[in-house]
Design a protein around this motif. Structure first.
Motif, PDB file in Angstrom:
ATOM      1  N   SER A 147       0.831  -1.207   0.000  1.00 19.74           N
ATOM      2  CA  SER A 147       0.000   0.000   0.000  1.00 19.74           C
ATOM      3  C   SER A 147       0.868   1.261   0.000  1.00 19.74           C
ATOM      4  CB  SER A 147      -0.955   0.002   1.177  1.00 19.74           C
ATOM      5  OG  SER A 147      -0.261   0.079   2.388  1.00 19.74           O
ATOM      6  N   VAL A 187       2.030   1.792  -3.553  1.00 22.76           N
ATOM      7  CA  VAL A 187       0.927   2.293  -4.379  1.00 22.76           C
ATOM      8  C   VAL A 187       0.689   3.777  -4.120  1.00 22.76           C
ATOM      9  CG1 VAL A 187      -1.562   2.116  -4.775  1.00 22.76           C
ATOM     10  CG2 VAL A 187      -0.175   0.054  -4.655  1.00 22.76           C
ATOM     11  N   THR A 199       3.450   5.845  -5.690  1.00 25.42           N
ATOM     12  CA  THR A 199       3.315   5.831  -7.142  1.00 25.42           C
ATOM     13  C   THR A 199       2.200   6.763  -7.595  1.00 25.42           C
ATOM     14  OG1 THR A 199       4.096   3.552  -7.201  1.00 25.42           O
ATOM     15  CG2 THR A 199       2.943   4.351  -9.144  1.00 25.42           C
ATOM     16  N   VAL A 200       1.059   6.720  -6.922  1.00 21.82           N
ATOM     17  CA  VAL A 200      -0.053   7.599  -7.284  1.00 21.82           C
ATOM     18  C   VAL A 200       0.334   9.060  -7.075  1.00 21.82           C
ATOM     19  CG1 VAL A 200      -2.390   8.293  -6.612  1.00 21.82           C
ATOM     20  CG2 VAL A 200      -1.845   5.879  -6.908  1.00 21.82           C
TER      21      VAL A 200
END
Length: 62
Positions: free
Chosen positions: A8, A11, A14-15
């Motif tokens: 998580s 992620v 990255t976002v």
């Protein structure tokens, strides 16, 4: 459990990088407001972040 926390985190980073690359600092501010508002259960703050992101994504079609 530790594995899911690592995934998580990857992620989220990255976002954040994709939003900053595509929409600049305003995108990061919108994403930050949205995240803080959701986590703090403050609908006004999360709504402000959502509006900022919507304005960035829905650029005027002129």
């Amino acid at each position: 459990m530790h594995f899911f926390a690592l995934i998580s985190a990857v992620v989220v980073v990255t976002v954040e990088q994709l939003v900053q690359w595509k929409y600049g600092m305003a995108g990061i501010v919108g994403l930050l407001l949205l995240t803080i508002g959701i986590r703090a259960n403050r609908p006004g703050v999360s709504s402000a972040g959502a509006v900022v992101l919507a304005l960035l994504v829905g650029k005027p079609a002129l």
